[in-house]
Enzyme design. Structure first.
Site, short mmCIF file in Angstrom:
data_model
loop_
_atom_site.label_atom_id
_atom_site.label_comp_id
_atom_site.label_asym_id
_atom_site.label_seq_id
_atom_site.Cartn_x
_atom_site.Cartn_y
_atom_site.Cartn_z
N TRP A 1 58.08 54.94 44.34
CA TRP A 1 58.49 53.09 44.79
C TRP A 1 57.86 53.19 46.28
CZ3 TRP A 1 60.55 48.65 43.66
CH2 TRP A 1 61.04 48.15 44.41
N MET A 2 56.66 52.07 46.43
CA MET A 2 56.52 51.23 47.94
C MET A 2 57.00 50.12 47.49
SD MET A 2 53.17 51.47 48.96
CE MET A 2 52.39 49.77 48.69
N ASP B 1 58.02 47.30 52.14
CA ASP B 1 57.06 47.14 53.06
C ASP B 1 56.21 47.92 53.66
OD1 ASP B 1 59.17 45.37 52.44
OD2 ASP B 1 60.59 46.14 55.20
N GLN C 1 57.25 51.96 53.51
CA GLN C 1 58.64 51.78 52.87
C GLN C 1 58.22 52.57 51.44
OE1 GLN C 1 62.33 51.35 54.17
NE2 GLN C 1 61.05 51.74 55.44
N SER D 1 62.35 50.14 57.99
CA SER D 1 60.91 49.29 58.29
C SER D 1 61.04 49.40 59.74
CB SER D 1 61.26 47.75 57.78
OG SER D 1 60.47 48.00 56.08
N ARG E 1 68.44 45.09 62.23
CA ARG E 1 66.79 46.17 61.48
C ARG E 1 65.82 45.57 61.68
NH1 ARG E 1 69.48 44.42 56.31
NH2 ARG E 1 67.65 43.81 55.11
N GLU F 1 64.23 39.05 57.84
CA GLU F 1 64.13 40.53 57.76
C GLU F 1 62.85 40.64 58.04
OE1 GLU F 1 66.04 42.04 53.87
OE2 GLU F 1 63.91 41.15 53.12
N TRP G 1 61.38 40.65 46.67
CA TRP G 1 63.22 41.41 46.08
C TRP G 1 63.67 40.18 44.87
CZ3 TRP G 1 63.45 45.57 47.43
CH2 TRP G 1 63.22 46.07 48.34
#
Ligand code: FRU
Length: 541
Positions: free
Chosen positions: A66-67, A69, A85, A127, A198, A250, A338
């Site tokens: 999984w990847m 950002d 990520q 991130s 974040r 974000e 998402w």
């Protein structure tokens, strides 16, 4: 699938070079120092991923798992670093690490070992960004060949023992190959007021010789200042209104950029991403244009008029490179959303980055700011000889291109006159019942992308969709550069002032390319299709 019939009125000039992706266009290589060497053609190359359905050939993907950002994009000592990520344990969102790859040309990437690991006490490595600490302001850099500089990453630790989000620092004194955690992490927070706190983006404020950090905190952005990257003081806040419908902001991005059509003027561009809570387009990015002085951002663009970065569904969490020496501003983003990212099923990897894009800012004829994006020039080195070149093709009804021009990893350059057609569109990944349509609706003056019948669409109720954007044609010609890559499509319209990026999951046999005009005829003034070479090449055994 419909039977396609063609009205081929003008003439086509065909260069049927076959489908050999390895041939390069020598004229495109001129003046480009970052290109692949032509002597390579003597060696036989293999793409280790070639047999994996939907695996992009010239977009970055992790070798497996999984990847999401892009993180820590930085140019340092001749290398572009791409962190991302990464969940190395599978197709799960956790535990999150920073994966790592490097490139010397922004085109070919070398996978490197994981750079930053989650921490039992502080949490997942979410991130963030990376900078070059050129003057050793942090005191963490070691001397190397008369220079004391190092890479410093600021990122969010999420969860952990207190369950909160806080900002931590890691640094590298060996060109990003290994990373050490700062001993007094976290450097900022947690702050119990914000569950969402974040995605620090750090930049150097040249005018005031200090570091700036922009952070997403629930419904606002917070700007901090620092002299040493270790201690941060709150400078200002930038608050949203309700125009963007829900979900937390974000992954902020902030930089100064020249204003293309006004000499010696520049502006600050503030970009943020969010996922709508009420459905709609799901995840996307928007930007504000204004000034950044004394630690505060002053927007010239209304918070109510949403300026979208990309009118597609799949361009999220864009981040630009820190430290480019030639003044270019280049960003790339995660090609996903998402709303359905966790349902996408491309094994053994999951997640692709967009093409790296050069960004410019200009005002349009109404005086409105427009971000202009175009794929970095170095990508031209991947272009093979054209599979087909057409001029003045009048399309009425349907025209299927010859099979020798079919492709699934290629660039399609088009100039189109809608003429009398109410709807004129190019279908790609055509086969069986499948087609992905990129078109111009002349009646409504909109450019659209339709993936409702593009292949596998039923893995999420949100994936099947048609999206459009207003696109008035001033002089009647629509220019499109379309980049297909197995499961990614990026459409750059005009000079790059409107971009639509989408994922599609067609059958591997769906390779056809078809023009269609409804309600009249349209003219394809020019069309060229260039195969794009894979960036994942290993020498044949
Ligand atoms: C954006 C995001 C960030 C967060 C990361 C976690 O896609 O939600 O806000 O840091 O992903 O992977």
């Amino acid at each position: 699938m419909k039977i396609f019939s063609a009205l081929w009125l003008a003439f086509g000039l065909f260069y049927l070079w076959g489908c050999d992706d390895s041939q390069k266009e020598s004229s495109d290589l001129e003046g480009d120092s970052d290109t692949v060497e032509t002597e390579e053609s003597a060696t036989e190359w293999l793409d280790p991923y070639a047999n994996q359905p939907w695996r992009p050939r010239y977009h970055f993907t992790p070798s497996e798992n999984w990847m999401n950002d892009p993180n820590g994009l930085v140019f340092y000592k001749g290398e572009y670093h791409l962190f991302y990520q990464y969940a190395p344990e599978g197709f799960v969102l956790s535990p999150l690490h920073w994966g790592h790859a490097v490139s010397t040309d922004l085109v070919h990437w070398e996978h490197l070992p994981v750079a930053i690991y989650p921490d039992d006490v502080l949490g997942n490595a979410y991130s963030g960004s990376a900078v070059v600490d050129r003057t050793n302001s942090s005191g963490l850099c070691l001397e190397d060949e008369g220079e004391t500089s190092c890479l410093v990453a600021l990122f969010t630790h999420s969860g952990g023992e207190d369950g909160l989000q806080k900002q931590s620092l890691a640094y590298s004194n060996d060109r990003g190959r290994t990373w050490e955690m700062y001993e007094n992490n976290p450097v900022l927070g947690p702050d119990p007021r914000w569950a969402d706190f974040r995605d620090p983006k750090v930049l150097w404020d040249d005018a005031n010789s200090r570091w700036i950090m922009v952070l997403a905190a629930g419904n606002q952005l917070l700007f901090y200042e620092s002299s040493n990257l270790l201690e941060w003081e709150l400078a200002s806040e930038f608050t949203r209104d309700s125009s963007d419908d829900g979900g937390a902001w974000e992954c902020p991005e902030l930089f100064e950029i020249p204003l293309e059509n006004r000499e010696n003027e520049s502006r600050w561009l503030l970009e943020i991403d969010w996922t709508t809570s009420t459905g709609g387009i799901g995840s996307g990015g928007r930007y504000f244009v204004g000034d950044f002085t004394d630690g505060s951002f002053y927007s010239e663009t209304s918070v109510k008029s949403v300026l979208r970065v990309d009118y597609g569904s799949d361009f999220y969490a864009a981040q630009s490179f820190f430290g480019l020496e030639d003044g270019r501003r280049i960003w790339l983003a995660w090609m996903n959303n998402w709303q359905y990212a966790l349902s996408v099923s491309t094994k053994p990897w999951q997640g692709a980055m967009s093409l790296p894009r050069t960004i410019a800012l200009r005002t349009d004829d109404k005086g409105l700011y427009r971000v202009v994006q175009n794929p970095v020039e170095q990508l031209r080195s991947l272009r093979g000889n054209p599979l087909i070149q057409l001029e003045n093709l009048v399309v009425e009804g349907e025209y299927r291109l010859p099979e020798t021009s079919y492709c699934t990893s290629c660039e399609i350059a088009v100039e189109l006159q809608p003429d009398s057609a109410s709807d004129c569109f190019l279908s790609v990944f055509v086969g069986g019942q499948e087609h992905t349509d990129i078109g111009y609706d002349a009646g409504n003056g909109t450019l659209y992308f339709d993936r409702r019948e593009s292949g596998t669409v039923d893995f999420s109720p949100h994936f099947s969709r048609r999206q459009e954007v207003d696109y008035p044609l001033d002089n009647g010609t629509l220019r499109l550069n379309v980049f297909l890559d197995q499961s990614t499509v990026e459409v750059f319209a005009g000079d790059g002032e409107t971009v639509l990026s989408f994922l599609v999951f067609p059958d591997s046999d769906s390779r056809g390319i078809v023009w269609q005009a409804n309600g009249g005829a349209c003219t394809v003034e020019t069309m060229a299709i260039y195969p794009m070479e894979s960036i994942w090449k290993i020498p044949a055994p």
